[in-house]
Scaffold this active site. Sequence first.
Site, PDB file in Angstrom:
ATOM      1  CG  HIS A  22      37.194  41.046  44.259  1.00  0.00           C
ATOM      2  ND1 HIS A  22      37.977  41.392  44.405  1.00  0.00           N
ATOM      3  CD2 HIS A  22      37.267  40.510  42.444  1.00  0.00           C
ATOM      4  CE1 HIS A  22      38.791  41.810  43.017  1.00  0.00           C
ATOM      5  NE2 HIS A  22      37.690  41.579  42.367  1.00  0.00           N
ATOM      6  CD  GLU A  23      34.004  39.602  40.712  1.00  0.00           C
ATOM      7  OE1 GLU A  23      33.702  40.553  39.665  1.00  0.00           O
ATOM      8  OE2 GLU A  23      34.891  39.652  40.275  1.00  0.00           O
ATOM      9  CG  HIS A  26      34.768  44.917  40.108  1.00  0.00           C
ATOM     10  ND1 HIS A  26      35.762  45.550  39.560  1.00  0.00           N
ATOM     11  CD2 HIS A  26      34.947  44.016  40.366  1.00  0.00           C
ATOM     12  CE1 HIS A  26      37.268  45.165  40.448  1.00  0.00           C
ATOM     13  NE2 HIS A  26      36.440  43.572  40.111  1.00  0.00           N
TER      14      HIS A  26
END
Length: 454
Positions: A22-23, A26
């Site tokens: 997920h990170e 980003h």
Amino acid sequence: MSEFLGSIWWLIVAIGVLVTFHEFGHYWVARRCGVKVLRFSVGFGKPLWTRRGKDGTEYVVAAIPLGGYVKMLDEREGDVPAQLVDQAFNRQSVWKRIAIVVAGPVANLILCVALFWAMFVVGRADYAPVVGHVTGIAASAGLRAGDTMLAVGDRATPTWSEAVLALIPAALDHADTPVRVRTAGGDEVTRQLRLSDLPASFDERRAVEVMGLTPRYMLVPALIGRVAPDTPAWGVLAEGDRITAIDGQPVASWDDIGPLVQTLGARGGATMIEVDRKGDRLALEIVPKRMKSAQTGQDYWGLGVQMARPPEPAKDAVLRYDPIAAVPAAVRESVHQAHELFAMIGRAFTGRVSVQNTVAGPITIARAANMSAQNGTAWFLQMLAMLSLSLGILNLLPIPILDGGHLLYYLIELVKGTPVSERAMAAGQYVGLALIAGLMGLAFYNDIMNNLVR
């Protein structure tokens, strides 16, 4: 490894994988949009491992493995050197900011497809979708022991788990559902399950049982484990006997014994019980006796025998595709599960399903992670895929402090032409924190009720 330690370990592994991807979503998009990333952290709290990359980003593994974050250069969070202003997140166009925010959930959705693909390639060992015993609605629909379920509605059911996953939503919606089966004789027919006849409320975790379906693999062999003294079976039947027939009626499993004995007891007199004793076929005379149940206190006709502890049934089906066929299968499964997730959220909001069985907390997730890991790699991959899908979709909900909340601000900015005010964003943060705190409280409450209060 104990269940407790195993649950903690596999929860950490699951969260670590999901949060990292997920990170990374980003981080990857931020870098390509020209934003300087100050820190990429997996976990919170005190750093256990730190490394600074050539790009100046600090990579951290922290002590509390229950999340993570990407910290970007931002004038709202501190002074920014003049030469780096153009690399600040807040100075980027609204479309770049949208791309960076959406990248995290999108990374989870991509990971979901990849995990389903890996699951299909590895092959998930399961049980064949063969019916073992039917009662109630299932029996009224014409389903019979030995039927193999080929499809529920328009969803193919190559394993029993697939059949259950297709039947549960239909049961929750009380929707009459066609079930295509192959009978024991080899004929393919379609039966109509009248799930609209289910009780208005029932234990959703036992939906398949409530509709009257028991899989073949759950049938307990009619093998005697103990004979109680001073009962009709004492001195007649013996430990290790396998009952094959009662009064001429064949016995396929332990569940067949009770109804036959009740009928014989009500009729009165002696009956013949056929058993297999170490390879010898014996016919023994016995007279059922009126007894009292230790669990319910109710009287019943009994013989005085207890079943032997059944062995773990061997899995007799595998859900597997070759690497090429697994690609569209993984996409289809991801889309289907996303649809089911939205449908479940809708049921929870309309009260058609209990939130106690919808919102899971860390204890439930940890136990599920441990159980899936014990069942094999493919099962763990499937669980990770489902969690990744849930994380991706839930993060897109328009709740401040979630990615979806930030996305909402940027969409408003597109419409207004100017950014949302700091005051409005601060108020939204408080609302978001309250909603998340409430959701977390509900999750912990459900954990306590479902796992600790038994």
